[in-house]
Design a protein around this motif. Structure first.
Motif, PDB file in Angstrom:
ATOM      1  N   CYS A   1      31.987  33.920  21.868  1.00 40.45           N
ATOM      2  CA  CYS A   1      32.978  32.937  22.315  1.00 40.45           C
ATOM      3  C   CYS A   1      32.933  31.763  21.345  1.00 40.45           C
ATOM      4  O   CYS A   1      31.865  31.160  21.152  1.00 40.45           O
ATOM      5  CB  CYS A   1      32.647  32.504  23.736  1.00 40.45           C
ATOM      6  N   PHE A   2      34.074  31.458  20.733  1.00 42.89           N
ATOM      7  CA  PHE A   2      34.126  30.449  19.669  1.00 42.89           C
ATOM      8  C   PHE A   2      34.657  29.100  20.157  1.00 42.89           C
ATOM      9  O   PHE A   2      34.964  28.241  19.357  1.00 42.89           O
ATOM     10  CB  PHE A   2      35.025  30.962  18.521  1.00 42.89           C
ATOM     11  N   MET A   3      34.783  28.941  21.450  1.00 46.14           N
ATOM     12  CA  MET A   3      35.341  27.683  21.953  1.00 46.14           C
ATOM     13  C   MET A   3      34.511  26.500  21.461  1.00 46.14           C
ATOM     14  O   MET A   3      33.274  26.553  21.449  1.00 46.14           O
ATOM     15  CB  MET A   3      35.306  27.674  23.474  1.00 46.14           C
ATOM     16  N   THR A   4      35.209  25.426  21.120  1.00 46.34           N
ATOM     17  CA  THR A   4      34.491  24.241  20.623  1.00 46.34           C
ATOM     18  C   THR A   4      34.055  23.382  21.812  1.00 46.34           C
ATOM     19  O   THR A   4      34.541  23.550  22.925  1.00 46.34           O
ATOM     20  CB  THR A   4      35.420  23.400  19.724  1.00 46.34           C
ATOM     21  N   GLU A   5      33.172  22.428  21.510  1.00 47.68           N
ATOM     22  CA  GLU A   5      32.706  21.498  22.560  1.00 47.68           C
ATOM     23  C   GLU A   5      33.897  20.793  23.201  1.00 47.68           C
ATOM     24  O   GLU A   5      33.936  20.584  24.413  1.00 47.68           O
ATOM     25  CB  GLU A   5      31.755  20.439  21.970  1.00 47.68           C
ATOM     26  N   GLU A   6      34.863  20.414  22.344  1.00 43.04           N
ATOM     27  CA  GLU A   6      36.034  19.673  22.849  1.00 43.04           C
ATOM     28  C   GLU A   6      36.838  20.557  23.811  1.00 43.04           C
ATOM     29  O   GLU A   6      37.246  20.118  24.881  1.00 43.04           O
ATOM     30  CB  GLU A   6      36.963  19.221  21.700  1.00 43.04           C
ATOM     31  N   GLU A   7      37.026  21.796  23.413  1.00 38.22           N
ATOM     32  CA  GLU A   7      37.798  22.703  24.281  1.00 38.22           C
ATOM     33  C   GLU A   7      37.088  22.895  25.632  1.00 38.22           C
ATOM     34  O   GLU A   7      37.721  22.868  26.689  1.00 38.22           O
ATOM     35  CB  GLU A   7      37.983  24.067  23.599  1.00 38.22           C
ATOM     36  N   LEU A   8      35.784  23.053  25.548  1.00 34.78           N
ATOM     37  CA  LEU A   8      35.015  23.265  26.788  1.00 34.78           C
ATOM     38  C   LEU A   8      35.087  22.030  27.685  1.00 34.78           C
ATOM     39  O   LEU A   8      35.261  22.133  28.899  1.00 34.78           O
ATOM     40  CB  LEU A   8      33.553  23.585  26.460  1.00 34.78           C
TER      41      LEU A   8
ATOM     42  N   GLU B   1      40.474  38.980  14.779  1.00 37.83           N
ATOM     43  CA  GLU B   1      40.375  37.541  15.099  1.00 37.83           C
ATOM     44  C   GLU B   1      38.918  37.078  15.031  1.00 37.83           C
ATOM     45  O   GLU B   1      38.618  35.995  14.534  1.00 37.83           O
ATOM     46  CB  GLU B   1      40.950  37.277  16.500  1.00 37.83           C
ATOM     47  N   ILE B   2      38.058  37.900  15.527  1.00 44.10           N
ATOM     48  CA  ILE B   2      36.625  37.537  15.487  1.00 44.10           C
ATOM     49  C   ILE B   2      36.179  37.407  14.034  1.00 44.10           C
ATOM     50  O   ILE B   2      35.530  36.438  13.646  1.00 44.10           O
ATOM     51  CB  ILE B   2      35.768  38.596  16.240  1.00 44.10           C
ATOM     52  N   LYS B   3      36.593  38.371  13.224  1.00 39.78           N
ATOM     53  CA  LYS B   3      36.181  38.338  11.813  1.00 39.78           C
ATOM     54  C   LYS B   3      36.720  37.085  11.113  1.00 39.78           C
ATOM     55  O   LYS B   3      36.032  36.484  10.293  1.00 39.78           O
ATOM     56  CB  LYS B   3      36.634  39.615  11.099  1.00 39.78           C
ATOM     57  N   GLU B   4      37.922  36.692  11.500  1.00 38.09           N
ATOM     58  CA  GLU B   4      38.508  35.463  10.928  1.00 38.09           C
ATOM     59  C   GLU B   4      37.635  34.248  11.254  1.00 38.09           C
ATOM     60  O   GLU B   4      37.322  33.429  10.398  1.00 38.09           O
ATOM     61  CB  GLU B   4      39.895  35.220  11.534  1.00 38.09           C
ATOM     62  N   HIS B   5      37.271  34.151  12.531  1.00 37.90           N
ATOM     63  CA  HIS B   5      36.395  33.036  12.954  1.00 37.90           C
ATOM     64  C   HIS B   5      35.111  33.045  12.143  1.00 37.90           C
ATOM     65  O   HIS B   5      34.663  32.013  11.650  1.00 37.90           O
ATOM     66  CB  HIS B   5      36.013  33.190  14.431  1.00 37.90           C
ATOM     67  N   LEU B   6      34.549  34.231  12.028  1.00 35.69           N
ATOM     68  CA  LEU B   6      33.264  34.335  11.329  1.00 35.69           C
ATOM     69  C   LEU B   6      33.417  33.944   9.867  1.00 35.69           C
ATOM     70  O   LEU B   6      32.565  33.251   9.300  1.00 35.69           O
ATOM     71  CB  LEU B   6      32.695  35.753  11.443  1.00 35.69           C
ATOM     72  N   ALA B   7      34.527  34.359   9.278  1.00 34.24           N
ATOM     73  CA  ALA B   7      34.777  34.046   7.871  1.00 34.24           C
ATOM     74  C   ALA B   7      34.872  32.534   7.671  1.00 34.24           C
ATOM     75  O   ALA B   7      34.434  31.998   6.651  1.00 34.24           O
ATOM     76  CB  ALA B   7      36.058  34.735   7.409  1.00 34.24           C
ATOM     77  N   LYS B   8      35.413  31.863   8.692  1.00 29.68           N
ATOM     78  CA  LYS B   8      35.530  30.401   8.593  1.00 29.68           C
ATOM     79  C   LYS B   8      34.190  29.699   8.894  1.00 29.68           C
ATOM     80  O   LYS B   8      34.060  28.492   8.785  1.00 29.68           O
ATOM     81  CB  LYS B   8      36.572  29.907   9.610  1.00 29.68           C
TER      82      LYS B   8
END
Ligand code: GLU
Length: 545
Positions: free
Chosen positions: A137-144, A174-181
């Motif tokens: 789960c890539f949600m940021t602190e702000e999103e949470l 999408e997961i791979k994109e997040h990881l790449a970033k």
């Protein structure tokens, strides 16, 4: 995709769950043996509630021929305090809560500290991801935070579930994109639960508890790869073959979560017993113990206060099972281990921890052990906390032991000692070094007229009788010869005929001898202190104030 995802996320995790399970073999224990544990977090404070749980856990293991082990649960590094693990170990030791396996001792099921087991948790998380039961789960602190405040506003349940669990359905790309970033992520459980369903959870103390099924996608591995308590303890209890978990009932709300984790991981859950919190009565009101306000909540308090560890153990047993106290009072020669503890007899609601009751139990405890044991244990206490009195104890060992022995073997033994501190308070007048320190202080409770004539006559005729009756008779005769009634009854019938009665004479002797109005048996005290010393004390009383 799940398998590929798992391999991608957990590249470094080489060990498999199968290999781990192979290492943590079944324990070879007799039928019915309990495997229990104490799983404290090293947050710098061990309180009586922790001690209570550990004490019962250890007893149950011992009584069933099982194992009680210590596991340090240090997954929350932010709350960790330096020296906290030592404080836990010292706390257990101070109350004779022994473990033959666990942190600092070793065993076949270690490591016994969660920070050294991270690879194990990761292997299980990897397995869950590969089975599609957990996800990044890539949600940021702000999103949470935003989700949370919206939920608070709408008075909804807090957490990531249902439509809030947006990353549940991310595609592999999408997961791979997040990881790449380089986006950071946690691993969440893909909860199979539905909160519209109620489930019945069986608690060994509280009985059946009905709660909604968990539907929250709980974090199982945090951003740094460290597991949450929920995930770690379920895996540990499984691998270490814990049979019974005793823990504070603040964990009841998480109970569905933990059973669900067991189910998802394919484990047979242990039996759970949630212990009601210890409470305190203050100004007529019952409240929870407070770390800040109540020094007696810390286990470190008891040693310094001189409260005997065995008294505390007896009190914890009294709190744990409603039928313990009666059993203890009837079974003088048995130890706590001989009592059959049962979950059914444990209180289900807040349990009042009453210092006065603890004191009374300690009084009974002290009245049952030998003077030698009290002397030796008190010696350890004073050596640490009052060097001057320790030296007096060493010097006047025979006197103090004799004092402690007064009325000890009688039907109604003395109950004037509740703490090691009381030993000094109750016995101080037998030590000349203390007695003569301050005349006004020594005799502060005495404000009656003393008939020195009869006291001096008594000193002259005193005999070191070996029978209390003979001793008493001598005072009786003396009293009568000097105008005192030989019995209270006779005095009451004709008070004007007498100066007082035999009891008054004894009280005068007691006051001058000890400076006190209340003491144990006077006949014995005269023997211990001696007539020569009594003479000196009479002089001390008559010296100018
Ligand atoms: N580490 C947890 C705590 O300190 C232990 C709870 C449990 O025994 O499962 O509260």
């Amino acid at each position: 995709m799940n398998k590929e995802l798992a391999d991608l996320l957990f590249k470094d995790v080489k060990i498999t769950v199968e290999e781990i399970e192979e290492k943590y073999k079944e324990r070879n224990l007799p039928d019915g043996a309990y495997v229990t544990r104490f799983g404290p977090s090293p947050t710098g404070f061990m309180h009586v509630g922790n001690l209570y749980g550990a004490f019962i856990s250890s007893l149950l293991a011992k009584q069933t021929g099982g194992v009680f082990y210590l596991r340090i649960e240090d997954t929350d590094s932010k709350r960790e305090k330096v020296g906290a693990i030592e404080a836990i170990i010292d706390g257990l030791k101070a109350f004779d809560i022994n473990y033959t396996e666990g942190y600092g001792v070793g065993g076949d099921y270690g490591p016994y500290i969660q920070s050294e087991r991270v690879d194990i948790y990761k292997a299980y998380a990897k397995k869950l991801v590969s089975e599609g039961k957990a996800y990044p789960c890539f949600m940021t602190e702000e999103e949470l935070a935003e989700i949370r405040s919206g939920q608070e506003l709408r008075k909804e349940k807090i957490g990531i579930y249902g439509s809030y669990a947006v990353d549940r359905d991310l595609s592999f790309d999408e997961i791979k994109e997040h990881l790449a970033k380089g986006d950071s992520y946690v691993i969440r459980l893909k909860s199979p639960g539905d909160s519209h369903n109620n489930i019945i959870l069986h608690d060994l103390i509280k009985g059946d508890i009905t709660l909604p099924e968990n539907d929250i996608d709980e974090v199982i591995l945090k951003k740094d790869g460290i597991p949450t308590y929920h995930f770690a303890h379920v895996i540990d209890d499984h691998l270490m073959h814990t049979t019974h978990v005793l823990r504070g009932d603040e964990w009841v709300p998480s109970f569905p979560k933990h059973l669900q984790l067991n189910q998802v991981l394919g484990f047979k859950p242990c039996k759970y017993a949630h212990i009601a919190p210890l409470t305190k009565k203050e100004d007529g009101k019952i409240r929870k113990f407070s770390k800040r306000k109540d020094p007696e909540f810390a286990v470190s308090y008891y040693e310094e206060a001189g409260i005997p560890k065995d008294g505390v153990r007896l009190y914890l047993a009294t709190l744990a099972n409603t039928n313990f106290e009666e059993w203890y009072l009837q079974n003088k020669d048995k130890s706590i281990e001989d009592f059959k503890f049962s979950f059914k007899k444990m209180p289900t609601g807040g349990t009042l921890f009453d210092m006065e009751k603890l004191n009374n139990i300690c009084r009974t405890y002290f009245s049952r052990i030998s003077a030698e044991t009290i002397y030796n244990d008190a010696l350890d206490y004073y050596k640490k906390y009052d060097q001057d009195f320790y030296e007096l104890m060493v010097k006047d060992k025979d006197k103090l032991t004799a004092f402690l022995n007064i009325e000890r073997d009688s039907k109604r033994p003395r109950k004037d000692i509740a703490t090691y501190k009381d030993i000094k308070i109750e016995s101080s007048y037998i030590f000349n070094d203390i007695f003569y320190q301050d005349r006004n202080e020594t005799y502060k409770d005495i404000n009656e007229d003393i008939d020195f004539d009869i006291v001096n006559k008594y000193i002259e005729i005193y005999q070191d009788f070996n029978s209390e009756d003979e001793w008493y008779n001598q005072i009786k005769v003396l009293a009568e010869e000097n105008g005192y009634a030989p019995s209270v009854k006779m005095y009451k019938e004709n008070p004007t005929l007498y100066k007082g009665h035999i009891g008054d004479v004894c009280e005068m002797i007691r006051h001058l001898l000890t400076g006190r109005v209340k003491t144990p048996n006077l006949y014995q005290l005269l023997k211990i202190i001696g007539i020569e010393e009594f003479k000196k004390r009479v002089d001390f009383y008559t010296t100018e104030k």
